[in-house]
Design a protein around this motif. Structure first.
Motif, PDB file in Angstrom:
ATOM      1  N   PRO A 125       6.919  -3.844 -17.123  1.00  0.00           N
ATOM      2  CA  PRO A 125       6.156  -3.868 -15.866  1.00  0.00           C
ATOM      3  C   PRO A 125       4.731  -3.382 -16.099  1.00  0.00           C
ATOM      4  O   PRO A 125       4.464  -2.571 -16.989  1.00  0.00           O
ATOM      5  CB  PRO A 125       6.933  -2.911 -14.958  1.00  0.00           C
ATOM      6  N   LEU A 126       3.829  -3.888 -15.295  1.00  0.00           N
ATOM      7  CA  LEU A 126       2.431  -3.478 -15.387  1.00  0.00           C
ATOM      8  C   LEU A 126       2.340  -1.967 -15.208  1.00  0.00           C
ATOM      9  O   LEU A 126       2.873  -1.405 -14.257  1.00  0.00           O
ATOM     10  CB  LEU A 126       1.619  -4.193 -14.298  1.00  0.00           C
ATOM     11  N   SER A 127       1.680  -1.299 -16.124  1.00  0.00           N
ATOM     12  CA  SER A 127       1.550   0.153 -16.050  1.00  0.00           C
ATOM     13  C   SER A 127       0.369   0.518 -15.166  1.00  0.00           C
ATOM     14  O   SER A 127      -0.223  -0.336 -14.487  1.00  0.00           O
ATOM     15  CB  SER A 127       1.370   0.727 -17.455  1.00  0.00           C
ATOM     16  N   ASP A 128       0.013   1.800 -15.167  1.00  0.00           N
ATOM     17  CA  ASP A 128      -1.137   2.245 -14.378  1.00  0.00           C
ATOM     18  C   ASP A 128      -2.400   1.504 -14.823  1.00  0.00           C
ATOM     19  O   ASP A 128      -2.667   1.361 -16.016  1.00  0.00           O
ATOM     20  CB  ASP A 128      -1.357   3.747 -14.554  1.00  0.00           C
ATOM     21  N   ARG A 161      -2.171   2.892  -9.595  1.00  0.00           N
ATOM     22  CA  ARG A 161      -0.997   3.565 -10.164  1.00  0.00           C
ATOM     23  C   ARG A 161       0.270   2.757  -9.862  1.00  0.00           C
ATOM     24  O   ARG A 161       0.431   2.206  -8.768  1.00  0.00           O
ATOM     25  CB  ARG A 161      -0.853   4.972  -9.601  1.00  0.00           C
ATOM     26  N   ALA A 162       1.173   2.735 -10.794  1.00  0.00           N
ATOM     27  CA  ALA A 162       2.451   2.045 -10.583  1.00  0.00           C
ATOM     28  C   ALA A 162       3.167   2.625  -9.367  1.00  0.00           C
ATOM     29  O   ALA A 162       3.818   1.901  -8.609  1.00  0.00           O
ATOM     30  CB  ALA A 162       3.314   2.168 -11.838  1.00  0.00           C
ATOM     31  N   GLU A 163       3.019   3.920  -9.162  1.00  0.00           N
ATOM     32  CA  GLU A 163       3.658   4.576  -8.017  1.00  0.00           C
ATOM     33  C   GLU A 163       3.102   4.031  -6.704  1.00  0.00           C
ATOM     34  O   GLU A 163       3.850   3.796  -5.744  1.00  0.00           O
ATOM     35  CB  GLU A 163       3.419   6.088  -8.102  1.00  0.00           C
ATOM     36  N   GLN A 208       5.054  -2.036  -2.114  1.00  0.00           N
ATOM     37  CA  GLN A 208       6.223  -2.916  -2.045  1.00  0.00           C
ATOM     38  C   GLN A 208       7.237  -2.384  -1.034  1.00  0.00           C
ATOM     39  O   GLN A 208       7.849  -3.160  -0.281  1.00  0.00           O
ATOM     40  CB  GLN A 208       6.850  -3.054  -3.425  1.00  0.00           C
ATOM     41  N   ALA A 209       7.410  -1.075  -0.987  1.00  0.00           N
ATOM     42  CA  ALA A 209       8.348  -0.494  -0.019  1.00  0.00           C
ATOM     43  C   ALA A 209       7.881  -0.745   1.411  1.00  0.00           C
ATOM     44  O   ALA A 209       8.688  -1.034   2.308  1.00  0.00           O
ATOM     45  CB  ALA A 209       8.501   1.001  -0.273  1.00  0.00           C
ATOM     46  N   ALA A 210       6.575  -0.638   1.647  1.00  0.00           N
ATOM     47  CA  ALA A 210       6.048  -0.888   2.983  1.00  0.00           C
ATOM     48  C   ALA A 210       6.293  -2.330   3.417  1.00  0.00           C
ATOM     49  O   ALA A 210       6.475  -2.607   4.613  1.00  0.00           O
ATOM     50  CB  ALA A 210       4.552  -0.573   3.028  1.00  0.00           C
ATOM     51  N   ASN A 211       6.309  -3.249   2.469  1.00  0.00           N
ATOM     52  CA  ASN A 211       6.577  -4.646   2.793  1.00  0.00           C
ATOM     53  C   ASN A 211       8.059  -4.933   2.974  1.00  0.00           C
ATOM     54  O   ASN A 211       8.435  -5.790   3.774  1.00  0.00           O
ATOM     55  CB  ASN A 211       6.010  -5.556   1.693  1.00  0.00           C
ATOM     56  N   HIS A 268       2.677   4.671   6.118  1.00  0.00           N
ATOM     57  CA  HIS A 268       1.804   5.807   6.439  1.00  0.00           C
ATOM     58  C   HIS A 268       1.108   6.342   5.191  1.00  0.00           C
ATOM     59  O   HIS A 268      -0.046   6.797   5.263  1.00  0.00           O
ATOM     60  CB  HIS A 268       2.624   6.915   7.105  1.00  0.00           C
ATOM     61  N   GLN A 269       1.778   6.277   4.050  1.00  0.00           N
ATOM     62  CA  GLN A 269       1.139   6.710   2.807  1.00  0.00           C
ATOM     63  C   GLN A 269      -0.043   5.818   2.462  1.00  0.00           C
ATOM     64  O   GLN A 269      -1.102   6.301   2.039  1.00  0.00           O
ATOM     65  CB  GLN A 269       2.160   6.695   1.661  1.00  0.00           C
ATOM     66  N   MET A 270       0.125   4.512   2.635  1.00  0.00           N
ATOM     67  CA  MET A 270      -0.974   3.592   2.354  1.00  0.00           C
ATOM     68  C   MET A 270      -2.133   3.818   3.325  1.00  0.00           C
ATOM     69  O   MET A 270      -3.305   3.825   2.934  1.00  0.00           O
ATOM     70  CB  MET A 270      -0.497   2.139   2.431  1.00  0.00           C
TER      71      MET A 270
END
Length: 528
Positions: A19-22, A49-51, A57-60, A86-88
């Motif tokens: 997977p694409l890293s930072d 950042r990957a995080e 992705q989680a927000a979607n 909310h984090q975004m």
């Protein structure tokens, strides 16, 4: 963190790119590092950042949910979001996405932030784009501006359900279109009745983006005609009478809530002159158009970043994919579109920063929006195909880019609306056409093919075209404008490739069918 197991009982996992890293979405971008302010490197680091990408992705995946009533049957009219959303919002609003153009930064800085955020999670961009764009419209009323602008430009995120004076920051949305009219807002039927120092609105809105915003600019009819109003979401000790009817089940933009609403005698404040609502809200529309012009460039960059990563690390027939001649040709062709869209979008943003360039910005932003959004679906589709079957799987962000690709072309005014607006602008604002011509001629004398194409363009359309030719005129003019910017600012291989395939001769409609490109140099132009 422990590495995933490659040695499985049935097979060895190999030839699968990690997977694409930072990454740093600013420092790794060869266009941004030469145009946008260097301090955006921190935002690029955070987004890359990957995080953070996992948060997007989680927000979607976890879409907003509508809650109309509490357990006792009292109206709530609230939308709840996953914490990832909310984090975004906190990251982007806290960094100044909506504020920087108004508090000492620039529109170029703002556009660069839109471009980077769109690569990671485009849904949260919607409320922040409207917040950014509403600020100049609010200047039509000094009192409302004094109350709202400091909260809209605050570099923090406050999703609390409180009236504006009790919040540390705020967002502002827009509710204009109705079922019977869509873009033809003059057919709006929502009524406004004066009630002392404020108004009461009754009616519906077919699209209300970001319904949990703290207020909305909206249009309603008074005795003097269509008028612009600011409708607060929350009142002192009460909820304004804004009923959320349902959330739109959209193709993309999943993290963001879009809704249908009704006003039931909702409190509102007049903004601008009565009967001149379109003229008042056009300031907001003008600035949202900048974002709809630059966001597709960000989507292209995001899709191509993953395609290039895959092509560099995946092998087929004894070569990495990027070393396969046909794959290189496809990727180089797509990079030309990304280069043109990004340079053009930032060129327009620079005009927004110069008050004397407003006539040019008015016409150029419409051209950029039209062209960039027609290029975006092609790039996202072809980038998806680079990954093969994996590109069609939600484990990657490629489906998100593909679903998102049509949005900015539709939002605020679809292709036909934009093309007709281009004709109207040139007809009604001669200075806009004159400054466009001047900008196009700044690139002459450097490429004979461009010079001839510009001459042919003027000869073909010595006057404005008929309405049925509006798309042809807009496409050709936008391509010439993009080429002129590339001649002045892009690597020579990019400008040469764009002119030879998009300007000098009709390029192949299928990516990779263009010939004569300096493929190696164009591929190298993707990284700083």
């Amino acid at each position: 963190m422990p590495t995933p197991r490659r040695h499985l009982p049935t097979h060895e996992v190999e030839n699968q790119p990690d997977p694409l890293s930072d990454v740093n979405l600013f420092a790794d971008d060869p266009i941004l590092v030469t145009i946008a302010p260097d301090h955006l490197k921190e935002y690029g680091t955070a987004l890359g950042r990957a995080e953070t990408r996992a948060t997007g992705q989680a927000a979607n995946r976890h879409t907003p949910e509508l809650t109309l009533f509490d357990t006792g049957g009292r109206r709530l009219d609230e939308v709840s979001f996953h914490p990832a959303y909310h984090q975004m919002m906190s990251l982007s609003q806290g960094t100044g996405y909506a504020a920087t153009a108004w508090d000492g930064g620039s529109h170029v800085e703002h556009a660069a932030m839109v471009y980077m955020a769109s690569q990671v999670e485009p849904g949260h961009c919607c409320p922040l784009t409207m917040t950014y764009a509403a600020i100049p419209a609010l200047q039509a009323d000094a009192g409302l501006a004094a109350t709202w602008v400091p909260k809209l430009t605050a570099r923090s995120y406050d999703p609390s359900i409180l009236p504006i004076d009790q919040k540390t920051s705020a967002t502002l949305g827009m509710a204009m279109t109705e079922k019977q009219g869509g873009s033809d807002v003059r057919t709006n039927s929502t009524k406004a009745i004066r009630a002392g120092d404020h108004w009461r609105l009754t009616g519906h809105k077919w699209f209300c983006s970001a319904p949990m915003s703290d207020g909305f600019l909206t249009l309603a009819q008074t005795d003097k005609g269509l008028t612009c109003f600011l409708v607060p979401r929350w009142l002192e000790g009460d909820r304004n009478a804004i009923h959320l009817m349902r959330l739109k089940d959209k193709l993309g933009n999943k993290a963001n809530a879009s809704s249908e609403i009704e006003y039931h005698n909702a409190l509102a404040y007049q903004l601008g002159d009565e009967g001149r609502g379109v003229q008042t809200i056009i300031e907001m529309v003008h600035h949202t158009r900048l974002d709809t012009a630059i966001a597709p460039a960000g989507l292209m960059r995001g899709a191509l970043t993953h395609a290039m990563h895959w092509a560099r690390h995946r092998r087929a027939f004894q070569k990495t994919l990027i070393d396969q001649p046909l794959m290189g040709a496809v990727l180089a062709d797509l990079i030309l579109d990304w280069q043109a869209a990004t340079h053009l979008g930032l060129h327009v943003a620079n005009a927004f920063d110069n008050p004397e360039a407003r006539p040019f910005a008015r016409i150029a932003v419409a051209l950029a929006k039209f062209l960039n959004n027609k290029l975006c679906p092609r790039v996202s589709l072809e980038a998806m195909e680079v990954l093969g079957g994996m590109g069609y799987v939600e484990d990657t962000p490629m489906p998100m880019y593909y679903r998102e690709a049509p949005l900015n072309s539709i939002w605020e005014g679809s292709g036909n609306v934009i093309c007709l607006d281009i004709l109207r602008t040139i007809a009604r604002e001669p200075e806009a056409g004159a400054t466009l011509t001047e900008d196009l001629h700044k690139a002459t004398g450097q490429d004979a093919r461009y010079d001839q194409a510009l001459k042919d363009h003027r000869a073909h359309w010595p006057a404005l075209p008929a309405e049925h030719e509006a798309r042809a005129f807009a496409e050709r003019t936008a391509l010439l404008l993009a080429a002129s910017v590339l001649i002045r600012h892009a690597p020579s291989a990019v400008a040469d490739g764009f002119i030879s395939t998009r300007i000098h001769a009709p390029f192949g409609q299928i990516a990779g069918s263009a010939t004569g490109l300096d493929i190696a140099s164009i591929l190298a132009s993707f990284e700083s």
